[in-house]
Motif scaffolding. Structure first.
Motif, PDB file in Angstrom:
ATOM      1  N   ALA A 187     -49.472 -33.339  24.009  1.00 17.67           N
ATOM      2  CA  ALA A 187     -48.621 -33.054  25.158  1.00 17.67           C
ATOM      3  C   ALA A 187     -49.416 -33.061  26.455  1.00 17.67           C
ATOM      4  CB  ALA A 187     -47.933 -31.701  24.969  1.00 17.67           C
ATOM      5  N   LYS A 188     -48.747 -33.463  27.550  1.00 12.59           N
ATOM      6  CA  LYS A 188     -49.366 -33.482  28.873  1.00 12.59           C
ATOM      7  C   LYS A 188     -48.557 -32.591  29.823  1.00 12.59           C
ATOM      8  CE  LYS A 188     -50.688 -38.334  28.180  1.00 12.59           C
ATOM      9  NZ  LYS A 188     -50.543 -39.720  28.713  1.00 12.59           N
ATOM     10  N   LEU A 189     -48.192 -31.436  29.338  1.00 11.41           N
ATOM     11  CA  LEU A 189     -47.333 -30.527  30.098  1.00 11.41           C
ATOM     12  C   LEU A 189     -48.151 -29.619  30.987  1.00 11.41           C
ATOM     13  CD1 LEU A 189     -45.026 -29.634  27.106  1.00 11.41           C
ATOM     14  CD2 LEU A 189     -44.392 -31.060  29.060  1.00 11.41           C
ATOM     15  N   ARG A 190     -47.598 -29.279  32.147  1.00  9.88           N
ATOM     16  CA  ARG A 190     -48.265 -28.373  33.073  1.00  9.88           C
ATOM     17  C   ARG A 190     -47.663 -26.986  32.958  1.00  9.88           C
ATOM     18  NH1 ARG A 190     -47.147 -28.990  38.082  1.00  9.88           N
ATOM     19  NH2 ARG A 190     -45.391 -30.419  37.805  1.00  9.88           N
ATOM     20  N   VAL A 191     -48.505 -26.007  32.773  1.00  8.87           N
ATOM     21  CA  VAL A 191     -48.017 -24.630  32.832  1.00  8.87           C
ATOM     22  C   VAL A 191     -47.738 -24.304  34.298  1.00  8.87           C
ATOM     23  CG1 VAL A 191     -49.266 -23.911  30.783  1.00  8.87           C
ATOM     24  CG2 VAL A 191     -50.367 -23.724  33.015  1.00  8.87           C
ATOM     25  N   PRO A 192     -46.860 -23.339  34.576  1.00  8.19           N
ATOM     26  CA  PRO A 192     -46.557 -23.010  35.973  1.00  8.19           C
ATOM     27  C   PRO A 192     -47.819 -22.737  36.786  1.00  8.19           C
ATOM     28  CG  PRO A 192     -45.023 -21.914  34.529  1.00  8.19           C
ATOM     29  CD  PRO A 192     -46.049 -22.560  33.632  1.00  8.19           C
ATOM     30  N   GLU A 193     -47.822 -23.224  38.014  1.00  3.96           N
ATOM     31  CA  GLU A 193     -48.906 -23.062  38.993  1.00  3.96           C
ATOM     32  C   GLU A 193     -50.086 -23.998  38.757  1.00  3.96           C
ATOM     33  OE1 GLU A 193     -48.169 -21.353  41.494  1.00  3.96           O
ATOM     34  OE2 GLU A 193     -46.388 -20.498  40.586  1.00  3.96           O
ATOM     35  N   ALA A 194     -50.049 -24.802  37.688  1.00  2.94           N
ATOM     36  CA  ALA A 194     -51.142 -25.750  37.478  1.00  2.94           C
ATOM     37  C   ALA A 194     -51.025 -26.888  38.492  1.00  2.94           C
ATOM     38  CB  ALA A 194     -51.095 -26.310  36.063  1.00  2.94           C
ATOM     39  N   PRO A 195     -52.169 -27.508  38.901  1.00  6.81           N
ATOM     40  CA  PRO A 195     -52.098 -28.615  39.861  1.00  6.81           C
ATOM     41  C   PRO A 195     -51.244 -29.757  39.316  1.00  6.81           C
ATOM     42  CG  PRO A 195     -54.361 -27.859  39.590  1.00  6.81           C
ATOM     43  CD  PRO A 195     -53.547 -27.181  38.525  1.00  6.81           C
ATOM     44  N   LYS A 196     -50.459 -30.348  40.167  1.00  8.22           N
ATOM     45  CA  LYS A 196     -49.565 -31.429  39.762  1.00  8.22           C
ATOM     46  C   LYS A 196     -50.304 -32.750  39.749  1.00  8.22           C
ATOM     47  CE  LYS A 196     -45.008 -33.371  40.824  1.00  8.22           C
ATOM     48  NZ  LYS A 196     -43.825 -33.259  41.705  1.00  8.22           N
ATOM     49  N   ARG A 197     -50.106 -33.515  38.656  1.00  3.59           N
ATOM     50  CA  ARG A 197     -50.716 -34.835  38.588  1.00  3.59           C
ATOM     51  C   ARG A 197     -50.045 -35.756  39.597  1.00  3.59           C
ATOM     52  NH1 ARG A 197     -49.170 -34.146  33.475  1.00  3.59           N
ATOM     53  NH2 ARG A 197     -47.803 -35.973  33.626  1.00  3.59           N
TER      54      ARG A 197
ATOM     55  N   ASP B 102     -43.801 -26.506  34.055  1.00  7.37           N
ATOM     56  CA  ASP B 102     -43.298 -27.242  35.207  1.00  7.37           C
ATOM     57  C   ASP B 102     -43.094 -28.677  34.746  1.00  7.37           C
ATOM     58  OD1 ASP B 102     -43.541 -24.949  36.670  1.00  7.37           O
ATOM     59  OD2 ASP B 102     -45.297 -25.592  37.814  1.00  7.37           O
ATOM     60  N   ILE B 103     -41.864 -29.117  34.697  1.00 11.73           N
ATOM     61  CA  ILE B 103     -41.531 -30.431  34.148  1.00 11.73           C
ATOM     62  C   ILE B 103     -41.209 -31.393  35.273  1.00 11.73           C
ATOM     63  CG2 ILE B 103     -39.939 -31.714  32.680  1.00 11.73           C
ATOM     64  CD1 ILE B 103     -39.506 -29.152  31.083  1.00 11.73           C
ATOM     65  N   SER B 104     -41.965 -32.466  35.343  1.00 15.44           N
ATOM     66  CA  SER B 104     -41.714 -33.509  36.330  1.00 15.44           C
ATOM     67  C   SER B 104     -41.733 -34.853  35.616  1.00 15.44           C
ATOM     68  CB  SER B 104     -42.784 -33.481  37.432  1.00 15.44           C
ATOM     69  OG  SER B 104     -42.538 -34.495  38.396  1.00 15.44           O
ATOM     70  N   LEU B 105     -40.591 -35.515  35.619  1.00 19.78           N
ATOM     71  CA  LEU B 105     -40.459 -36.812  34.959  1.00 19.78           C
ATOM     72  C   LEU B 105     -39.781 -37.770  35.921  1.00 19.78           C
ATOM     73  CD1 LEU B 105     -40.702 -38.509  32.308  1.00 19.78           C
ATOM     74  CD2 LEU B 105     -38.360 -37.765  31.790  1.00 19.78           C
ATOM     75  N   GLN B 106     -40.405 -38.910  36.155  1.00 15.67           N
ATOM     76  CA  GLN B 106     -39.866 -39.918  37.059  1.00 15.67           C
ATOM     77  C   GLN B 106     -39.852 -41.260  36.341  1.00 15.67           C
ATOM     78  OE1 GLN B 106     -42.841 -39.068  40.131  1.00 15.67           O
ATOM     79  NE2 GLN B 106     -41.177 -38.408  41.478  1.00 15.67           N
ATOM     80  N   VAL B 107     -38.700 -41.893  36.325  1.00 17.40           N
ATOM     81  CA  VAL B 107     -38.520 -43.138  35.588  1.00 17.40           C
ATOM     82  C   VAL B 107     -38.050 -44.224  36.537  1.00 17.40           C
ATOM     83  CG1 VAL B 107     -37.468 -44.237  33.580  1.00 17.40           C
ATOM     84  CG2 VAL B 107     -37.801 -41.742  33.603  1.00 17.40           C
ATOM     85  N   ALA B 108     -38.855 -45.261  36.707  1.00 17.37           N
ATOM     86  CA  ALA B 108     -38.462 -46.403  37.526  1.00 17.37           C
ATOM     87  C   ALA B 108     -37.786 -47.436  36.636  1.00 17.37           C
ATOM     88  CB  ALA B 108     -39.689 -47.013  38.197  1.00 17.37           C
ATOM     89  N   ILE B 109     -36.612 -47.918  37.062  1.00 13.56           N
ATOM     90  CA  ILE B 109     -35.815 -48.827  36.248  1.00 13.56           C
ATOM     91  C   ILE B 109     -35.415 -50.036  37.091  1.00 13.56           C
ATOM     92  CG2 ILE B 109     -33.698 -49.069  34.889  1.00 13.56           C
ATOM     93  CD1 ILE B 109     -33.804 -46.011  34.520  1.00 13.56           C
ATOM     94  N   PRO B 110     -35.777 -51.237  36.679  1.00 10.49           N
ATOM     95  CA  PRO B 110     -35.385 -52.424  37.440  1.00 10.49           C
ATOM     96  C   PRO B 110     -33.877 -52.531  37.560  1.00 10.49           C
ATOM     97  CG  PRO B 110     -37.088 -52.966  35.847  1.00 10.49           C
ATOM     98  CD  PRO B 110     -36.639 -51.567  35.532  1.00 10.49           C
ATOM     99  N   GLU B 111     -33.418 -52.980  38.695  1.00  9.78           N
ATOM    100  CA  GLU B 111     -31.985 -53.108  38.930  1.00  9.78           C
ATOM    101  C   GLU B 111     -31.374 -54.087  37.945  1.00  9.78           C
ATOM    102  OE1 GLU B 111     -28.997 -53.810  42.762  1.00  9.78           O
ATOM    103  OE2 GLU B 111     -31.155 -54.130  42.923  1.00  9.78           O
TER     104      GLU B 111
END
Length: 277
Positions: free
Chosen positions: A168-178, A224-233
């Motif tokens: 897993a590559k999860l961030r605990v709260p307050e950890a620096p954001k990738r 802290d969950i941050s997920l961003q998905v780029a999808i071609p039109e």
């Protein structure tokens, strides 16, 4: 404060063609601020829209949109089944029953939230705002469509959310954001939540994969969950799912495994044509 960005398909010109949203529910009133699953029954009085207009969708563009501009809920070219799915946070295969017209007849819905109620809701992040709107949508379905449902456990194909081989590559709260760069693309899906369990990520994924997604990571903490998905039109639904799966493993170190599990389904026992405005 937890935040959720608006989830929508966006073309090069910024034209919004389909709005997705995070479908978790709150049972209590705004003042309680407590969350739970939308599919659970409640004896508490649900919040209501101040006024709602439901009209048959006219001939013309068949694009389906669901939006919530400030103080309003607007749905264009939607079926009654789509409204039930959004109000109760379930994929298509977890809804059964109802008359044939529930999947074929199209409606436009415009509903207004009372000014005082919106003043309170506007203090919340967009995720919790929509939790309240979903409860109002349940009230609308019960009052205007005479909706009655029952719950039925059923064994269906679903996805188990598990830790990928690389860990897993999860961030605990307050950890620096990738700051991993997004893959290039003209559309996006994104979730950004603070200090939450992984069940919230599973709930986010479920409507996009059109199946129940169950958290089976074995990780009980909050992250802290941050997920961003780029999808071609112009991507197909299969290409969207592939892009989401790739981003899930690359950004969070998680993956989905197809399994047959017992899940809660909704059976529509009563649904009538909407009452007059």
């Amino acid at each position: 404060m937890n935040t959720v960005k608006v989830l929508c398909w966006v073309s090069r010109a910024g034209h919004r063609t389909l709005l997705f949203f995070l479908a978790y529910m709150a049972l209590a009133a705004l003042a309680l601020g407590q969350g739970t699953d939308a599919r659970q029954e409640t004896t508490a009085k649900l919040p209501e829209f101040e006024v709602a207009v439901i009209k048959p969708h006219p001939k013309g563009p068949m694009i389906t949109t669901i939006e919530w501009p400030p103080g309003r809920f607007e749905a264009t070219n939607v079926t009654a089944k789509i409204l039930v799915k959004e109000a109760f946070n379930v994929p298509d295969d977890q809804i059964s029953g109802g008359p044939d017209w529930a999947e074929s007849q199209r409606f436009d819905v415009v509903a207004k939230i009372a000014d005082a109620q919106w003043a309170e809701m506007s203090k919340l992040d967009s995720h919790r705002q929509y939790q309240s709107i979903q409860l109002m949508l349940q009230s609308l379905l019960r009052e205007r469509f005479q909706l009655a449902i029952r719950h039925k456990p059923e064994k269906l194909m679903s996805y188990a959310l598990v830790v990928a081989k690389g860990g897993a590559k999860l961030r605990v709260p307050e950890a620096p954001k990738r700051t991993d760069p997004l893959d290039s693309g003209e559309s996006f899906l994104t979730i950004d939540r603070k200090d939450v369990p992984l069940t919230e990520l599973a709930n986010f994924l479920s409507p996009h994969f059109k199946r129940a997604v169950l958290d089976q990571t074995g990780l009980s903490g909050k992250y802290d969950i941050s997920l961003q998905v780029a999808i071609p039109e112009g991507s197909s639904s299969e290409e969207v799912e592939a892009a989401m799966s790739k981003a899930l493993e690359k950004q969070l170190g998680l993956t989905l495994v197809s399994r047959r599990e017992v899940v809660d389904t909704i059976v529509i026992e009563r649904l009538e044509q909407p009452s007059e405005n």
